[in-house]
Design an enzyme around this catalytic site. Structure first.
Site, PDB file in Angstrom:
ATOM      1  N   GLU A 175     -94.398 -18.313  -1.913  1.00  0.00           N
ATOM      2  CA  GLU A 175     -93.148 -18.340  -2.656  1.00  0.00           C
ATOM      3  C   GLU A 175     -93.247 -19.432  -3.711  1.00  0.00           C
ATOM      4  O   GLU A 175     -93.691 -20.546  -3.429  1.00  0.00           O
ATOM      5  CB  GLU A 175     -91.962 -18.622  -1.735  1.00  0.00           C
ATOM      6  CG  GLU A 175     -90.627 -18.617  -2.472  1.00  0.00           C
ATOM      7  CD  GLU A 175     -89.430 -18.852  -1.572  1.00  0.00           C
ATOM      8  OE1 GLU A 175     -88.293 -18.866  -2.093  1.00  0.00           O
ATOM      9  OE2 GLU A 175     -89.622 -19.027  -0.355  1.00  0.00           O
TER      10      GLU A 175
ATOM     11  N   ASN B  38     -87.917 -16.319  -7.203  1.00  0.00           N
ATOM     12  CA  ASN B  38     -86.483 -16.148  -6.952  1.00  0.00           C
ATOM     13  C   ASN B  38     -85.781 -15.640  -8.207  1.00  0.00           C
ATOM     14  O   ASN B  38     -85.995 -16.168  -9.305  1.00  0.00           O
ATOM     15  CB  ASN B  38     -85.863 -17.477  -6.512  1.00  0.00           C
ATOM     16  CG  ASN B  38     -86.325 -17.883  -5.131  1.00  0.00           C
ATOM     17  OD1 ASN B  38     -85.890 -17.323  -4.142  1.00  0.00           O
ATOM     18  ND2 ASN B  38     -87.225 -18.855  -5.059  1.00  0.00           N
TER      19      ASN B  38
ATOM     20  N   GLU C   3     -87.399 -12.177  -5.150  1.00  0.00           N
ATOM     21  CA  GLU C   3     -86.463 -12.401  -4.046  1.00  0.00           C
ATOM     22  C   GLU C   3     -85.052 -12.599  -4.599  1.00  0.00           C
ATOM     23  O   GLU C   3     -84.833 -13.411  -5.496  1.00  0.00           O
ATOM     24  CB  GLU C   3     -86.875 -13.632  -3.235  1.00  0.00           C
ATOM     25  CG  GLU C   3     -88.266 -13.511  -2.618  1.00  0.00           C
ATOM     26  CD  GLU C   3     -88.634 -14.708  -1.754  1.00  0.00           C
ATOM     27  OE1 GLU C   3     -87.799 -15.642  -1.645  1.00  0.00           O
ATOM     28  OE2 GLU C   3     -89.749 -14.720  -1.204  1.00  0.00           O
TER      29      GLU C   3
ATOM     30  N   ASP D 190     -83.206 -11.976   0.098  1.00  0.00           N
ATOM     31  CA  ASP D 190     -83.424 -13.331   0.607  1.00  0.00           C
ATOM     32  C   ASP D 190     -82.204 -13.827   1.379  1.00  0.00           C
ATOM     33  O   ASP D 190     -81.085 -13.356   1.181  1.00  0.00           O
ATOM     34  CB  ASP D 190     -83.714 -14.261  -0.576  1.00  0.00           C
ATOM     35  CG  ASP D 190     -84.364 -15.559  -0.164  1.00  0.00           C
ATOM     36  OD1 ASP D 190     -84.757 -15.687   1.015  1.00  0.00           O
ATOM     37  OD2 ASP D 190     -84.492 -16.456  -1.010  1.00  0.00           O
TER      38      ASP D 190
ATOM     39  N   GLU E 237     -87.967 -17.108   7.891  1.00  0.00           N
ATOM     40  CA  GLU E 237     -88.051 -18.415   7.242  1.00  0.00           C
ATOM     41  C   GLU E 237     -87.792 -19.550   8.237  1.00  0.00           C
ATOM     42  O   GLU E 237     -87.172 -19.359   9.281  1.00  0.00           O
ATOM     43  CB  GLU E 237     -87.019 -18.502   6.108  1.00  0.00           C
ATOM     44  CG  GLU E 237     -87.237 -17.502   4.990  1.00  0.00           C
ATOM     45  CD  GLU E 237     -86.232 -17.696   3.866  1.00  0.00           C
ATOM     46  OE1 GLU E 237     -86.642 -18.178   2.794  1.00  0.00           O
ATOM     47  OE2 GLU E 237     -85.049 -17.363   4.052  1.00  0.00           O
TER      48      GLU E 237
END
Length: 398
Positions: free
Chosen positions: A177, A235, A267, A297, A354
């Site tokens: 990420e 993101n 995401e 997300d 996560e």
């Protein structure tokens, strides 16, 4: 030397439990400790002595209960942080934690009953500022100005940092990420919380995204030359999806770098998708047509719509870290994780968990059927150079 320069209020209707809590806090070196047997008495006490740093709070009691007290204390800002000490069931305490957050209070943790000094000490430490300032007030951060942020973007000070996603069974890296960090020449490394809200207000999120993508695609090529195929996850915010030029710009960027869309994941938080516009949906479809993957997300923190999940072209669910934190002591969180994994299988979507920080959590998730995770157990976010070195060391988490 002050160990815990804190003002603490103990709200507990059981006299023995209250005396025990007060005694422990004083042994731990708290500067001032106050006590009350119900919420009304606690509010009256705060009017007399002023605000406290922490309320060690029971919930169920005669008269004004702990929940009503926290509501009043939150409205008047007389309490900074909350530690729960209650014998109520785990599902009730979990709901109370959500209420505490909605009230704008910091939740430090839940010590349950009977009280344990070690657990209480660990939660008190969470309230303290950095060691260099523990015996005095922390300096207020300087307000970042728009011109300073724009200059930082132009100077390349907003750098991509990378946190691996890993296979829970083997520890092998499945992707990274891409996160933003500001390498500030005077203030050091700043987290997104320090500058993302201003970026949003100034309409600079696209500038950040494409700056990150330029650098990350270069890193992806370097990693590939070393034998590592990295999927890059970026993101995206709902507002960015309303731009008709988003997908064409990403397509042009991939072409310029000679990169495939299948090497990218975007995401999006679920709360931003409740009112998806026609342009937003078109952008999502175009990204999928380019071969890119789409992840929803922080799943489970907003008001999820199964209809939205089925209607929009997502390929991945990222389950919020809050579920992992409660995994060891809340059966409902275990059930939520297992249900999300089953949902992912039914919808043919991958599920990434996560916030995995311990080996115990990894083993529990494996038993529930999870295969992919992200968290400090594997690696913290790191710069591009650090990531290439880390990959070269072939470090694994298994």
């Amino acid at each position: 030397m002050c160990r815990f320069p804190l003002r603490v209020l103990v709200l507990e209707d059981h006299s023995f439990q209250r005396r025990l809590a007060v005694s422990m806090l004083r042994q731990l070196g708290c500067r001032e400790v106050f006590e009350a047997a119900d919420g009304a008495a606690a509010l009256a006490l705060l009017q007399e002595v002023g605000p406290v740093d922490i309320a060690l709070c029971d919930l169920r009691m005669e008269g004004m209960d702990g929940l009503e007290f926290l509501q009043c204390a939150g409205d008047t800002r007389q309490v900074g942080s909350v530690i729960l000490s209650s014998s109520l069931s785990a599902d009730v305490r979990r709901s109370v934690r959500q209420i505490i957050s909605l009230l704008g209070l910091e939740f430090l943790g839940d010590v349950g009953k009977p009280l344990c000094m070690e657990a209480l000490q660990a939660l008190l430490k969470k309230h303290l500022p950095a060691p260099a300032t523990r015996c005095g007030p922390a300096p207020a951060p300087e307000r970042i100005q728009e011109h300073e942020l724009r200059r930082a973007l132009q100077a390349g000070q907003l750098q991509p940092y990378y946190q691996p996603k890993f296979d829970l069974r083997t520890g092998q890296v499945r992707g990274v990420e891409v996160l933003a960090r500001w390498v500030h020449p005077g203030r050091g490394l700043l987290s997104p919380a320090a500058f993302i809200p201003l970026l949003e207000r100034c309409g600079l999120m696209d500038a950040l995204l494409f700056g990150q993508m330029e650098q990350a695609l270069d890193l992806q090529r370097q990693a590939r030359s070393q034998g590592h195929a990295l999927n890059l996850a970026f993101n995206l915010q709902a507002a960015q999806l309303t731009n008709d030029e988003l997908a064409p710009r990403i397509k042009a960027l991939l072409k310029r770098h000679g990169a495939a869309g299948a090497g990218l994941t975007f995401e999006l938080t679920e709360c931003g998708l409740l009112q998806a516009t026609q342009t937003s949906i078109k952008n999502l479809v175009r990204l999928r047509m380019m071969g890119c993957y789409l992840a929803i997300d922080d799943f489970g923190t907003g008001f999820s719509s199964l209809q939205r999940l089925c209607a929009l072209p997502f390929t991945e669910i990222k389950l919020d870290a809050e579920f992992v934190r409660a995994l060891g002591h809340e059966p409902r969180c275990q059930a939520a994780i297992a249900s999300t994994l089953a949902l992912g299988r039914a919808l043919e979507m991958s599920v990434v968990i996560e916030g995995i920080e311990t080996e115990e959590q990894r083993q529990q998730l494996l038993r529930l059927g999870s295969t992919t995770g992200q968290g400090y157990l594997c690696a913290r976010p790191m710069s591009g150079g650090q990531l290439l070195h880390w990959l070269g060391q072939q470090r694994i988490c298994a």
